[in-house]
Design an enzyme around this catalytic site. Structure first.
Site, PDB file in Angstrom:
ATOM      1  N   PHE B 124      14.297  -7.487  23.769  1.00  0.00           N
ATOM      2  CA  PHE B 124      14.013  -6.595  22.651  1.00  0.00           C
ATOM      3  C   PHE B 124      14.903  -5.371  22.768  1.00  0.00           C
ATOM      4  O   PHE B 124      15.445  -5.088  23.838  1.00  0.00           O
ATOM      5  CB  PHE B 124      12.534  -6.162  22.709  1.00  0.00           C
ATOM      6  CG  PHE B 124      11.763  -6.488  21.451  1.00  0.00           C
ATOM      7  CD1 PHE B 124      11.721  -7.772  20.950  1.00  0.00           C
ATOM      8  CD2 PHE B 124      11.058  -5.488  20.777  1.00  0.00           C
ATOM      9  CE1 PHE B 124      10.996  -8.072  19.810  1.00  0.00           C
ATOM     10  CE2 PHE B 124      10.330  -5.775  19.635  1.00  0.00           C
ATOM     11  CZ  PHE B 124      10.296  -7.067  19.145  1.00  0.00           C
ATOM     12  N   GLN B 238       9.043   6.844  13.124  1.00  0.00           N
ATOM     13  CA  GLN B 238       9.984   5.741  13.294  1.00  0.00           C
ATOM     14  C   GLN B 238      10.128   4.919  12.013  1.00  0.00           C
ATOM     15  O   GLN B 238       9.143   4.426  11.480  1.00  0.00           O
ATOM     16  CB  GLN B 238       9.512   4.826  14.420  1.00  0.00           C
ATOM     17  CG  GLN B 238      10.467   3.672  14.678  1.00  0.00           C
ATOM     18  CD  GLN B 238      10.148   2.951  15.975  1.00  0.00           C
ATOM     19  OE1 GLN B 238       9.219   2.154  16.042  1.00  0.00           O
ATOM     20  NE2 GLN B 238      10.901   3.254  17.010  1.00  0.00           N
ATOM     21  N   HIS B 240      11.406   1.580  11.004  1.00  0.00           N
ATOM     22  CA  HIS B 240      11.818   0.311  11.593  1.00  0.00           C
ATOM     23  C   HIS B 240      13.021  -0.181  10.804  1.00  0.00           C
ATOM     24  O   HIS B 240      13.001  -0.172   9.581  1.00  0.00           O
ATOM     25  CB  HIS B 240      10.665  -0.684  11.508  1.00  0.00           C
ATOM     26  CG  HIS B 240      10.848  -1.905  12.352  1.00  0.00           C
ATOM     27  ND1 HIS B 240      11.806  -2.855  12.075  1.00  0.00           N
ATOM     28  CD2 HIS B 240      10.212  -2.325  13.470  1.00  0.00           C
ATOM     29  CE1 HIS B 240      11.740  -3.801  13.000  1.00  0.00           C
ATOM     30  NE2 HIS B 240      10.786  -3.503  13.853  1.00  0.00           N
ATOM     31  N   LEU B 254       7.130  -5.746   7.351  1.00  0.00           N
ATOM     32  CA  LEU B 254       7.910  -5.831   8.581  1.00  0.00           C
ATOM     33  C   LEU B 254       8.573  -7.192   8.813  1.00  0.00           C
ATOM     34  O   LEU B 254       7.981  -8.231   8.589  1.00  0.00           O
ATOM     35  CB  LEU B 254       6.979  -5.530   9.762  1.00  0.00           C
ATOM     36  CG  LEU B 254       7.654  -5.321  11.102  1.00  0.00           C
ATOM     37  CD1 LEU B 254       8.522  -4.072  11.064  1.00  0.00           C
ATOM     38  CD2 LEU B 254       6.614  -5.189  12.195  1.00  0.00           C
ATOM     39  N   GLU B 257      11.496  -7.405  15.115  1.00  0.00           N
ATOM     40  CA  GLU B 257      12.686  -7.201  15.933  1.00  0.00           C
ATOM     41  C   GLU B 257      12.983  -8.463  16.746  1.00  0.00           C
ATOM     42  O   GLU B 257      14.096  -8.667  17.212  1.00  0.00           O
ATOM     43  CB  GLU B 257      12.422  -6.008  16.864  1.00  0.00           C
ATOM     44  CG  GLU B 257      13.629  -5.509  17.611  1.00  0.00           C
ATOM     45  CD  GLU B 257      13.361  -4.151  18.247  1.00  0.00           C
ATOM     46  OE1 GLU B 257      12.608  -3.352  17.653  1.00  0.00           O
ATOM     47  OE2 GLU B 257      13.892  -3.894  19.330  1.00  0.00           O
ATOM     48  N   ARG B 313      15.726   1.409  17.860  1.00  0.00           N
ATOM     49  CA  ARG B 313      15.433   1.296  16.429  1.00  0.00           C
ATOM     50  C   ARG B 313      16.032   2.439  15.605  1.00  0.00           C
ATOM     51  O   ARG B 313      16.475   2.220  14.477  1.00  0.00           O
ATOM     52  CB  ARG B 313      13.923   1.263  16.222  1.00  0.00           C
ATOM     53  CG  ARG B 313      13.333  -0.047  16.683  1.00  0.00           C
ATOM     54  CD  ARG B 313      11.835  -0.064  16.544  1.00  0.00           C
ATOM     55  NE  ARG B 313      11.328  -1.390  16.891  1.00  0.00           N
ATOM     56  CZ  ARG B 313      10.054  -1.715  16.928  1.00  0.00           C
ATOM     57  NH1 ARG B 313       9.123  -0.799  16.661  1.00  0.00           N
ATOM     58  NH2 ARG B 313       9.671  -2.933  17.239  1.00  0.00           N
ATOM     59  N   HIS B 379       7.296   3.020   9.872  1.00  0.00           N
ATOM     60  CA  HIS B 379       6.603   2.050  10.712  1.00  0.00           C
ATOM     61  C   HIS B 379       5.639   2.674  11.711  1.00  0.00           C
ATOM     62  O   HIS B 379       4.546   2.156  11.944  1.00  0.00           O
ATOM     63  CB  HIS B 379       7.672   1.244  11.460  1.00  0.00           C
ATOM     64  CG  HIS B 379       7.145   0.146  12.320  1.00  0.00           C
ATOM     65  ND1 HIS B 379       6.339  -0.853  11.815  1.00  0.00           N
ATOM     66  CD2 HIS B 379       7.290  -0.124  13.649  1.00  0.00           C
ATOM     67  CE1 HIS B 379       6.032  -1.690  12.797  1.00  0.00           C
ATOM     68  NE2 HIS B 379       6.578  -1.266  13.922  1.00  0.00           N
ATOM     69  N   ARG B 414      10.284   5.275  19.792  1.00  0.00           N
ATOM     70  CA  ARG B 414       9.589   4.255  20.584  1.00  0.00           C
ATOM     71  C   ARG B 414      10.407   2.985  20.682  1.00  0.00           C
ATOM     72  O   ARG B 414      11.009   2.553  19.706  1.00  0.00           O
ATOM     73  CB  ARG B 414       8.239   3.932  19.943  1.00  0.00           C
ATOM     74  CG  ARG B 414       7.498   2.787  20.614  1.00  0.00           C
ATOM     75  CD  ARG B 414       6.103   2.598  20.072  1.00  0.00           C
ATOM     76  NE  ARG B 414       6.064   2.067  18.733  1.00  0.00           N
ATOM     77  CZ  ARG B 414       6.256   0.789  18.402  1.00  0.00           C
ATOM     78  NH1 ARG B 414       6.542  -0.100  19.335  1.00  0.00           N
ATOM     79  NH2 ARG B 414       6.179   0.397  17.143  1.00  0.00           N
TER      80      ARG B 414
END
Lengths: 248, 616
Positions: B124, B238, B240, B254, B257, B313, B379, B414
């Protein structure tokens, strides 16, 4: 895509009616979008449940033109442009208000199920449980369930016979199956599956499988194998003899 | 006259608001030490936002790459957070995540397996090693169902579809309870409690394009704020990088990722794989600079560096934004995310089944054959209620917070996968912290009855008004304002305009009206949520205006670089004596030198150190 006609159930468990609404539809809209637009513009107090809007949480279950569906995953273009879309609450559960039903019975069924109890053996290590992918796949398949209760809604035992006290319903049969087929689970649920959870009530019409938005093979992979396990335990003459001899 | 004695009251030792991963985990943990534990949630149990988490939970289990270690997870987290994380929180998280994930497995979670039969881990963004324990792309569902099925057999008094309105305190300022309302009937109820844990998630519903559901209205921030607690670093929101962009009705939903973790790449309208052009200086040494190296990495070459699509991100979101602005966006104003040419159709369906399903149904697109169109979507909140790291107690005695509604763990940005493990680690700490506090307290503090009356009157006045504004349309106005003026790229003038608009909306909200009765009335619920959204939005906009630098998820077009000066500060928002919001900068505590050393070590040095530690 133009303006479309809707009939939405408004009312509670004692009285209610189908109310007409109109809504402008744009490309890609799903039924839930239309419900939200109607709610914002014309019916601020119209109750509807929803959360993720992506088919992952199972909140927005309703009946659309009589078929149980997730409103968030039902595209408006599935219906012909002149068709009136009728939205009604799940029939098997008491109506709270409008399309929202009281599904608390389901939560009570879940509580009756003996939870996961991990085996304490050499495969339960400090690095975690040791299980092969191929051995967990059946359990993972059942665990895709999003608890939308569409299967409970169409189950004849629950919907038509009203035998809620005799059968936990397809959703919880697959929860039981996911536990029974977990390679590292230690508990024995077969007696409960026969007696308390009512595996014998299901007569395999496969309606539950048909409506499952996650394509879980509820009947063939879940309920039938559980029925077989019950039969093996209680009705197999060889096993009965075996148990008598070895007092198991 | 309203008589409080006519309102039902229930007493708890520990009460948790919110039944996502953090709340369930906190309640389960609290039952170990406390007798009377309660849990209330706005939706039905098992429907909270955690269910939408897809990719996985990050923990240095070391099942796929043995070199992993909590120190490296900690370093990744700090660097991803642009060093603004509360050091101790990032340390606790990295140290405890692996134990919590293994505990979840003992509670019934069935993760995907490695060849050896252990919990499998995937790559990730921002994580040095494959670190995310996962179940296909439905890890959040697995987590919440596991906690739900485990939790219902603990002694927890669960109240579903129950909305918390505001916190009650005693004369000394300690938490004493909370006033709530059952959505089904509209009945009010007062939960008296020794300690209260907020696990209410974020406030993404303030934006137009968001991956968040209706529940995400910043209730925890607003209730804590009204109770006098401090909020911290709310400017870090954040976006995304990969939300759906087409069709319009699904905009913002969403796209995990995990698509990039499984090898997916981003292209612009010219077909160019553009992320190579956006590698920040800080990550140059650790990121592949050719397609050839990126391909080797995907094939499993441990010496190859990570592809740039797996940068953090904030970086990827800004890159997509920049490509669109430069006129190289996809057909509907995003970027193309391609997994079809990277993996076999069979692999895609196996590893990303819910993405396959989601695009097939909602966009009529087969991701095994075509590229997806994606763009940034609001997000997650890195900021939130300021808490003490080890106990999770806020600046109000007896009030605790964990999960997304708490600040500190993630700093300015994050890392994907750190959220689910955050829920487990800090849910657990909150359960323990709140239990310990409740135990030493003795009796339940006596709440101020006038406060309770006021909370109820404020709520009912929305229904009783003769006429007033439509709460849905007010909400839409707020969303447009946040999207346009407090979005992914921010400037002084837009932020000022945004703040002014929020002030105007606050005035309008005083006269909002809900039609119909109090029984399951979404219009009323929407109106009640507006106050929370407005407090949250104001705190975000004011903090964003104050922080004159770009760091992590907070990007100022007029202050494009990270500033050494601002690294020293958190931004604290608090209700002032005059009732207005005070937003100030506050100097951070000096870090523990050992943690500072680890975070700043080179990867080579740290890997050597960890390897050495293992030998001895």
């Amino acid at each position: 895509m133009g303006n479309r006609k809707f009939k939405i159930y408004r009312g509670d468990n004692t009285k209610g009616e189908l109310v007409d609404y109109n809504c402008d539809i744009t490309e890609g809209m799903v039924v839930l979008d239309a419900m939200h637009r109607i709610q914002a513009d014309d019916a601020n107090d119209m109750a509807c449940r929803w959360n993720c809007k992506a088919g992952k949480c199972g909140s927005c279950s309703v009946e659309i033109n009589g078929r149980p569906k997730l409103a968030c995953m039902t595209r408006m273009n599935e219906y012909s442009p002149d068709e009136t879309i009728m939205i009604t609450p799940l029939k098997a559960f008491p109506i709270i208000k409008d399309t929202v039903t009281d599904v608390s019975w389901n939560y009570k069924q879940n509580k009756k199920i003996k939870p996961f109890s991990p085996v304490q053996n050499k495969k339960n290590t400090e690095k975690g449980l040791v299980m092969q992918q191929v051995d967990v796949e059946r359990t993972q398949h059942f665990r895709k369930c999003i608890e939308c209760y569409l299967c409970q809604n169409v189950c004849h035992v629950i919907r038509d016979q009203g035998a809620q006290d005799k059968f936990v319903g397809p959703r919880f049969m697959i929860r039981l199956a996911s536990l029974e087929m977990h390679p590292m689970d230690d508990a024995d649920r077969i007696p409960a599956i026969k007696e308390d959870h009512g595996s014998g009530m299901c007569n395999i019409t496969r309606c539950c499988t048909e409506v499952c938005p996650e394509d879980i093979q509820i009947t063939d992979d879940g309920i039938i194998p559980l029925k077989e396990r019950v039969v093996d335990r209680y009705f197999d003459p060889v096993m009965i003899l075996f148990r008598k001899i070895f007092k198991k | 006259m309203l008589d409080i004695s006519g309102i039902r009251q229930i007493e708890f030792d520990v009460l948790v608001i919110g039944a996502g991963g953090a709340g369930l985990c906190a309640a389960i943990t609290a039952t170990k030490e406390s007798k009377k534990v309660g849990l209330i949630c706005k939706s039905l149990l098992g429907k909270a936002h955690t269910v939408m988490a897809e990719g996985g939970m990050a923990a240095s289990l070391g099942n796929v790459d043995k070199r992993d270690h909590w120190k490296i997870h900690f370093r990744d987290t700090m660097r991803g957070g642009k060093m603004l994380n509360v050091w101790r929180m990032a340390e606790l998280h990295a140290r405890h995540a692996a134990d919590r994930v293994r505990e979840l497995e003992q509670w019934g979670a069935v993760f995907d397996r490695t060849k050896e039969g252990l919990i499998n881990q995937r790559n990730f963004g921002g994580h040095r090693y494959p670190r995310l324990a996962h179940v296909g792309d439905r890890t959040g569902l697995e987590m919440i169902r596991t906690l739900q099925d485990y939790g219902i057999h603990k002694d927890i008094d669960i109240h579903m579809e129950c909305t918390a309105l505001d916190i009650l305190k005693d004369e000394s300022g300690k938490v004493a309870g909370v006033v709530c309302m059952y959505r089904e009937t509209g009945e009010f109820i007062i939960f008296k409690t020794k300690s209260l844990i907020l696990a209410t998630g974020g406030g993404g519903k303030a934006w137009e394009i968001t991956s968040n559901s209706w529940e995400y209205t910043g209730d925890g921030y607003a209730m804590a704020y009204e109770a006098g607690a401090e909020l911290m670093d709310l400017e870090f929101n954040q976006f995304h990088p990969t939300g759906m962009v087409w069709p319009p009705s699904v905009r913002g939903i969403l796209v995990t990722e995990g698509v990039r973790g499984e090898g997916g790449i981003l292209r612009n309208s010219e077909g160019k794989r553009f992320m190579f052009d956006y590698i920040p200086e800080k990550f140059k040494n650790e990121t592949a600079d050719t397609e050839e190296e990126a391909a080797r990495w995907l094939a499993g070459d441990k010496d190859a560096r990570r592809p740039p699509e797996l940068l953090t991100r904030d970086v990827v979101a800004r890159a997509i934004n920049a490509e669109v602005k430069a006129g190289r966006g996809s057909k509907h104003g995003g970027a193309y995310l391609d997994i079809a040419t990277r993996r076999s159709a069979e692999d895609i369906k196996k590893k990303l089944p819910s993405m396959y399903h989601q695009f097939k149904v909602l966009a009529e697109l087969d991701i095994t054959k075509e590229s997806m169109e994606v763009g940034p979507t609001c997000h997650y909140f890195m900021g939130g209620i300021r808490v003490e790291a080890d106990t999770t107690m806020s600046t109000v005695e007896g009030l605790f917070a964990c999960g997304e509604c708490a600040a500190g763990m993630h700093g300015a940005n994050r890392l994907g996968g750190n959220s689910l493990s955050d829920l487990l680690v800090f849910g657990n700490l909150a359960g323990t912290g709140a239990s310990n506090y409740a135990k030493q307290l003795g009796a339940v503090p006596k709440f101020n009855e006038e406060d309770a009356k006021k909370i109820i009157r404020n709520a009912t006045s929305i229904l009783n008004r003769e006429e007033g504004g439509n709460p849905y349309l007010l909400h839409e106005d707020l969303q447009k304002n946040m999207q346009n003026n407090v979005g992914i790229i921010r400037t002084d003038s837009e932020l000022q305009e945004g703040i002014q608009n929020i002030e105007n909306l606050k005035e309008k909200n005083k006269n909002v009206k809900a039609n119909g009765s109090s029984q399951f009335n979404p219009g009323w619920h929407e109106a009640l949520a507006m106050r929370n959204l407005l407090i949250t939005s104001e705190a975000v906009a004011r903090a964003a205006h104050l922080r004159t630098e770009s760091r992590g998820a907070h990007t100022r077009d007029d202050f494009r670089d990270e500033s050494e000066e601002w690294y020293q500060y958190n931004i604290i928002s608090k209700k002032g004596e005059d009732g207005n919001m005070q937003v100030i900068k506050e100097r951070r505590k000096d870090p523990n030198p050992e943690l500072e050393r680890i975070a700043n070590a080179t990867l080579e040095d740290l890997e050597a150190e960890v390897a050495e530690e293992r030998k001895s």
